[in-house]
Each structure stands twice: as C-alpha cells, then as structure tokens.
Design an enzyme around this catalytic site. Structure first.
Site, mmCIF file in Angstrom:
data_model
loop_
_atom_site.group_PDB
_atom_site.id
_atom_site.type_symbol
_atom_site.label_atom_id
_atom_site.label_comp_id
_atom_site.label_asym_id
_atom_site.label_seq_id
_atom_site.Cartn_x
_atom_site.Cartn_y
_atom_site.Cartn_z
ATOM 1 N N CYS A 132 44.651 42.521 -74.934
ATOM 2 C CA CYS A 132 45.357 42.545 -73.860
ATOM 3 C C CYS A 132 44.726 42.878 -72.721
ATOM 4 O O CYS A 132 43.933 44.245 -72.755
ATOM 5 C CB CYS A 132 46.720 43.033 -74.047
ATOM 6 S SG CYS A 132 47.750 43.191 -72.599
ATOM 7 N N GLU A 175 51.830 35.828 -73.044
ATOM 8 C CA GLU A 175 52.397 36.128 -71.572
ATOM 9 C C GLU A 175 53.591 36.219 -71.375
ATOM 10 O O GLU A 175 54.114 36.845 -70.421
ATOM 11 C CB GLU A 175 51.687 34.867 -70.599
ATOM 12 C CG GLU A 175 50.167 34.971 -70.819
ATOM 13 C CD GLU A 175 49.528 36.508 -70.730
ATOM 14 O OE1 GLU A 175 49.947 37.342 -69.733
ATOM 15 O OE2 GLU A 175 48.280 36.622 -70.885
ATOM 16 N N HIS A 178 55.087 39.410 -72.164
ATOM 17 C CA HIS A 178 55.129 40.441 -70.924
ATOM 18 C C HIS A 178 56.102 40.583 -70.137
ATOM 19 O O HIS A 178 56.597 41.454 -69.547
ATOM 20 C CB HIS A 178 53.740 40.035 -70.215
ATOM 21 C CG HIS A 178 52.593 40.745 -70.838
ATOM 22 N ND1 HIS A 178 52.211 42.308 -70.939
ATOM 23 C CD2 HIS A 178 51.328 40.250 -70.983
ATOM 24 C CE1 HIS A 178 51.273 42.395 -71.360
ATOM 25 N NE2 HIS A 178 50.427 41.355 -71.517
#
Length: 220
Positions: A132, A175, A178
């Site tokens: 990441c 993603e 996130h």
C-alpha cells in the site's frame, strides 16, 4: 496499492480504459501528464481511518484536476491504485493502472464505488502479497477473492461497471477498502500488523527518497 516487481508493465499488453478495450494507452496515461504530484498520506493519519464522503457534483474542473493529480501521484509512487483519501481528500474516488492475470492492463477511475463479491459458496480466497502506498515499504500476504465487480460512475456521472480477476480484483477490493476507512493492515492479525509496521519504519525513508527522485526526474 503498490505494484510488485514480478508484475512489471509492458507496452504491448492489451488495454482496457474505463472498462472498454482500446488499442493502446501511454504509460503514464494522459491524466498523469496533466497532473501535479500530491503528498501521499501515511497510515495513522485520521483521513485514512474514516469513511469518505460521496461525490455529489460531477463534471467539474476541480474533480478532473483531482483525478489528474492522483494519476500522476500514483505513477511517481509506482502504484497500481490510489484512493482520494491517500492524497488527503475524503471523497469516494479511486484511480487505477493495474494488470490482471491475463496480461490485460486496466486504466481508469471510479467514483462512489460499490463493491460486489461472489456468493460465499462460489468465491475463492487467494493469499497473495499486497502493499500500500500509505504503508510505504511494507508487504504482507492478504486473503482476497479472485473476482470482484465494482459499480460506480465516471467523472461526468456516467455509470460504470468494472470487473476484475486475479491481481486486478485484489486492486479493486484494496481501493474500495480505503474509501470505507480501512487499509490492508485492518485485515491482518495483530502479529502480522506489527510486522508490517516494523517493515514500514525500516524502509519508509528509502521509499520517500525514490518517489522524490522520480518526481524530480519528471520535472514535478
């Protein structure tokens, strides 16, 4: 999400931009050529640990500029995906430039994404190494499903459905995590999380130096 060395990109790969096949796409893509480099947030910063806000205004110059900046920032950091909160903006948006297991390069952005995974009875979990950009220098094995579908919109409000397999499916899941305030560290055991954070402390300055050198080489 970071790119691992064994998944290097190739100019002659088949390419899908925003889910549609195209003959070619430069590396970095056109958005990156228009963008400016932004600082990437690091795990522990509050913006990474809370859900992001829905995008409600489409077709704006501000939104386009943010996407351009995210593409360039991702390119400078050698990433395969980047969420808006990783550049300090709490909006439900991510960009990607990621290969899949069949050698197809996927490039695009997705706004207000909704992740759909296979039914529990038909899904296959795969443990693979994951990194990441907000956990610089650390990599750990993380279980993810080998297929994912994400529904959302492009910057002009047009609906999109993006399907991924293998490594690209992993990127889509990473993603989307996130944007609900999670990093891959939240999927690790306490011991593995501590190991990842130790890796980050040992390697982060080298990672930052490489990013700065690449940005300087691009004149950014």
């Amino acid at each position: 999400m970071s790119v691992h060395q064994e998944r290097s990109r190739s100019a002659d790969r088949r390419v899908r931009v925003q889910g549609s096949p195209v003959d070619s796409c430069p590396a970095p893509p056109p958005e990156a050529e228009r963008g400016s480099v932004r600082r990437i947030t690091v795990v522990g910063e509050e913006v990474l640990s809370r859900p992001c806000r829905e995008v409600t205004e489409f077709g704006t110059s501000e939104l386009s500029a943010l996407i351009d900046d995210m593409f360039l920032t991702m390119h400078v950091a050698d990433g395969a995906g980047l969420a808006a909160n990783q550049v300090g903006v709490d909006l439900r948006l991510f960009v990607y430039d990621c290969p899949d297991e069949e050698g197809i390069r996927h490039v695009g952005h997705l706004i207000n994404p909704v992740l759909e995974l296979p039914d529990p009875g038909s899904r296959r979990l795969v443990d693979d190494v994951e990194g990441c950009l907000s956990v610089p220098g650390a990599t750990m094995a993380v279980p993810r499903t080998d297929r994912a579908v994400v529904r959302g919109f492009d910057k002009d409000g047009r609906p999109l459905v993006i399907e991924g397999w293998g490594y690209f499916a992993r990127c889509l899941q990473h993603e989307t995590d996130h944007l609900i305030g999670h990093t891959y560290l939240d999927r690790l055991s306490k011991r593995d999380r501590k190991d990842a954070l130790r890796q980050m402390e040992d390697r982060r300055e080298d990672v930052f130096a490489r990013r700065a050198t690449k940005a300087a080489g691009l004149g950014r």
